[in-house]
Design a protein around this motif. Structure first.
Motif, short mmCIF file in Angstrom:
data_model
loop_
_atom_site.label_atom_id
_atom_site.label_comp_id
_atom_site.label_asym_id
_atom_site.label_seq_id
_atom_site.Cartn_x
_atom_site.Cartn_y
_atom_site.Cartn_z
N TYR A 90 0.44 -1.05 -0.09
CA TYR A 90 0.34 0.05 0.14
C TYR A 90 0.67 1.34 -0.05
CZ TYR A 90 -4.19 -2.44 1.22
OH TYR A 90 -5.40 -3.62 1.51
N CYS A 91 0.25 1.88 -0.40
CA CYS A 91 1.45 3.55 -0.58
C CYS A 91 0.05 4.70 -0.54
CB CYS A 91 2.54 3.13 -1.47
SG CYS A 91 3.85 5.30 -1.68
N LYS A 92 0.25 5.32 -0.11
CA LYS A 92 -0.08 7.27 -0.06
C LYS A 92 0.27 7.58 -1.45
CE LYS A 92 1.47 9.46 3.71
NZ LYS A 92 2.08 10.38 2.75
N ASN A 93 1.20 7.64 -1.67
CA ASN A 93 2.08 8.33 -2.88
C ASN A 93 1.41 7.93 -4.26
OD1 ASN A 93 2.82 10.44 -0.75
ND2 ASN A 93 4.61 8.83 -1.20
N ASN A 94 1.91 9.09 -5.01
CA ASN A 94 1.36 8.23 -6.61
C ASN A 94 2.85 9.39 -7.86
OD1 ASN A 94 -1.43 7.42 -7.88
ND2 ASN A 94 -2.24 9.43 -7.16
N CYS A 95 3.70 8.17 -7.06
CA CYS A 95 5.10 8.67 -8.03
C CYS A 95 4.69 7.78 -9.30
CB CYS A 95 6.28 7.95 -7.54
SG CYS A 95 6.67 8.08 -5.44
N TYR A 96 5.26 9.05 -10.59
CA TYR A 96 4.67 8.16 -11.77
C TYR A 96 4.70 7.22 -12.13
CZ TYR A 96 2.69 13.25 -12.41
OH TYR A 96 1.89 14.64 -12.48
N TYR A 97 6.23 6.73 -11.51
CA TYR A 97 6.91 5.21 -11.97
C TYR A 97 6.44 4.51 -11.37
CZ TYR A 97 9.57 7.22 -8.34
OH TYR A 97 10.28 7.72 -7.70
N CYS A 98 5.74 4.15 -10.69
CA CYS A 98 6.14 3.34 -9.58
C CYS A 98 4.61 2.56 -9.90
CB CYS A 98 6.28 3.83 -8.01
SG CYS A 98 5.53 2.34 -6.73
N GLY A 99 4.47 1.04 -9.87
CA GLY A 99 4.02 0.17 -10.61
C GLY A 99 2.45 -0.22 -8.83
N ILE A 100 3.42 0.39 -7.91
CA ILE A 100 2.57 0.20 -6.53
C ILE A 100 1.72 1.80 -6.31
CG2 ILE A 100 3.36 -1.97 -6.02
CD1 ILE A 100 4.69 -0.76 -3.72
N CYS A 101 1.60 2.63 -7.38
CA CYS A 101 1.52 4.10 -6.71
C CYS A 101 -0.44 3.60 -5.84
CB CYS A 101 1.53 4.88 -7.72
SG CYS A 101 0.61 5.04 -9.02
N ARG A 102 -0.73 5.28 -5.40
CA ARG A 102 -1.70 4.70 -4.79
C ARG A 102 -3.09 5.11 -6.05
NH1 ARG A 102 -2.46 10.02 -3.62
NH2 ARG A 102 -3.88 10.74 -5.21
N GLY A 110 8.91 -0.49 2.33
CA GLY A 110 7.35 -0.99 2.02
C GLY A 110 7.06 0.60 1.19
N GLY A 111 6.18 0.62 0.89
CA GLY A 111 5.22 1.97 0.35
C GLY A 111 5.16 2.84 1.66
N GLU A 112 4.68 4.11 1.45
CA GLU A 112 4.13 5.02 2.89
C GLU A 112 3.15 4.43 3.05
OE1 GLU A 112 5.51 9.16 2.57
OE2 GLU A 112 7.27 8.49 1.49
N ASP A 113 2.11 3.90 3.80
CA ASP A 113 1.16 2.88 3.98
C ASP A 113 0.97 3.77 6.07
OD1 ASP A 113 -0.80 1.43 4.82
OD2 ASP A 113 -0.19 -0.29 4.97
S1 SF4 Z 1 6.02 3.01 -3.29
FE1 SF4 Z 1 7.98 4.57 -2.74
S2 SF4 Z 1 7.76 4.86 -4.99
FE2 SF4 Z 1 6.39 3.58 -5.19
S3 SF4 Z 1 4.23 5.62 -5.23
FE3 SF4 Z 1 4.87 5.08 -3.09
S4 SF4 Z 1 6.68 6.89 -1.98
FE4 SF4 Z 1 6.76 6.65 -4.95
#
Ligand code: SF4
Length: 346
Positions: free
Chosen positions: A61-73, A107-110
């Motif tokens: 899980y991640c609260k962020n939306n980094c444009y390159y990341c497969g597990i982004c929110r 982990g993602g920022e969860d």
């Molecule tokens: S896991 Fe890391 S890279 Fe991926 S969206 Fe979250 S903060 Fe960004």
């Protein structure tokens, strides 16, 4: 370009223009020269040793939306999971039996893992494995959170800065993420007393020799204990799905330059490098890397932690994985070490 490589070796500094010239115009002969020098430096500081870190991917899980990341929110196709404290401790137990003396919780920022929950997990690992290093890679937090985790027993923190160039940072990350806060987090971590790792992808969208020069100038200034550098690899559910992956050759050249700039740095041959090239681990070590991070996450969770496509699979059984890695490293006259593998200055 050899004179620039020699200058970097001697002075631990190049100007921005010199870095740009090196990154834009190096030849295979220059890369080979840098690799030989990097190997000599690594061997003289750490010997022909490879340190292993057991990677535990605690949450997708991640609260962020980094444009390159497969597990982004916003990726609705991503499969989500969280590990409980007991599951994390089980990963550590099986890793310890296999010889791991560093556990990396990534982990993602969860937000589910509150500071209290995280501190409890860290102190439980610290109590059960007093001879092990605990590394965190959980993203941006406030100073107080970092300090609480440190007091609970964490020793190291990995937080890739991704790029030291403001405009490039914006290409890769939407608001509210800022380069300024990222850099502040890194300085906070250092001030608290962590061994700190920064790093960046090679070939990320928008990257140029100029932005790479900024990255190296940041490494000069920040003097990290660890640097994570692997090729950019696209993920099918991101806006960069059609962007080409980063160059393995350039990644290897930059690993060598990083070792030349920071002789004592702990430098992983990353999973991304192994994904981009089947011999990535060996090539990385032959270009100055001295760390490998096999995966200890539960087998049924691993395919759910997909930051990029086709991630290189680590072995299912940690004992067998370490054995296989040891055999591989022996082919290039290197030894996998059972030990924490701290930075030389610690
Ligand atoms: S896991 Fe890391 S890279 Fe991926 S969206 Fe979250 S903060 Fe960004």
């Amino acid at each position: 370009m050899k004179q620039l490589i020699d200058k970097l070796h001697a002075q631990k500094h190049l100007s921005k223009e010199e870095y740009v010239s090196l990154f834009s115009s190096y030849t295979p002969a220059d890369a080979s020269y840098a690799a030989t020098l990097a190997q000599e430096i690594k061997n003289s500081v750490y010997g022909k040793n490879v340190f292993i870190r057991g990677l535990i991917e605690i949450s997708s899980y991640c609260k962020n939306n980094c444009y390159y990341c497969g597990i982004c929110r916003s990726n609705k196709n991503a499969q989500r999971y969280r590990l409980s404290k007991e599951e994390i401790l089980d990963c550590c137990r099986s890793g310890y039996k296999a010889g791991f003396r560093t556990f990396v919780m990534q982990g993602g920022e969860d937000p589910w893992y509150t500071d209290a929950i995280m501190a409890d997990i860290i102190s439980s690992i610290r109590a059960e494995f007093p001879d092990c290093a605990i590394t965190l890679s959980l993203g941006e937090k406030g100073h107080d959170s970092y300090e609480r985790f440190f007091r609970a027993g964490a020793n190291r923190y990995l937080l890739r800065h991704e790029t030291a160039d403001e405009a490039h940072y914006r290409i890769l990350h939407p608001e509210p993420l800022t380069l300024e806060n990222r850099i502040k987090c890194l300085w906070d971590l250092k001030q608290i007393g962590y061994q700190v790792g920064c790093g960046f992808m090679i070939g990320s969208p928008g990257q140029t020799p100029q932005t790479l020069a900024e990255d190296f100038l940041f490494l000069e200034k920040f003097q990290p204990h660890m640097v994570g550098m692997g090729p950019f690899l696209p993920h099918k559910d991101t806006i960069f799905r059609d962007h080409p992956g980063g160059s393995v050759d350039l990644t290897l050249f930059l690993l060598s330059l990083c070792r030349i700039l920071l002789p004592k740095v702990l430098l992983p041959a990353t999973t991304a490098l192994s994904t981009a090239s089947a011999d990535g681990k060996l090539l990385g070590v032959l270009h100055g890397a001295n760390v490998v991070m096999p995966n200890l996450s539960p087998w049924d969770k691993r395919e759910k932690y997909m930051l990029y496509d086709n991630k290189f699979p680590s072995g299912k059984d940690p004992v067998a994985a370490v054995h296989e890695l040891s055999e591989k490293m022996a082919t290039i006259d290197h030894t996998v070490v059972i030990g924490r593998g701290d930075h030389k200055d610690i």
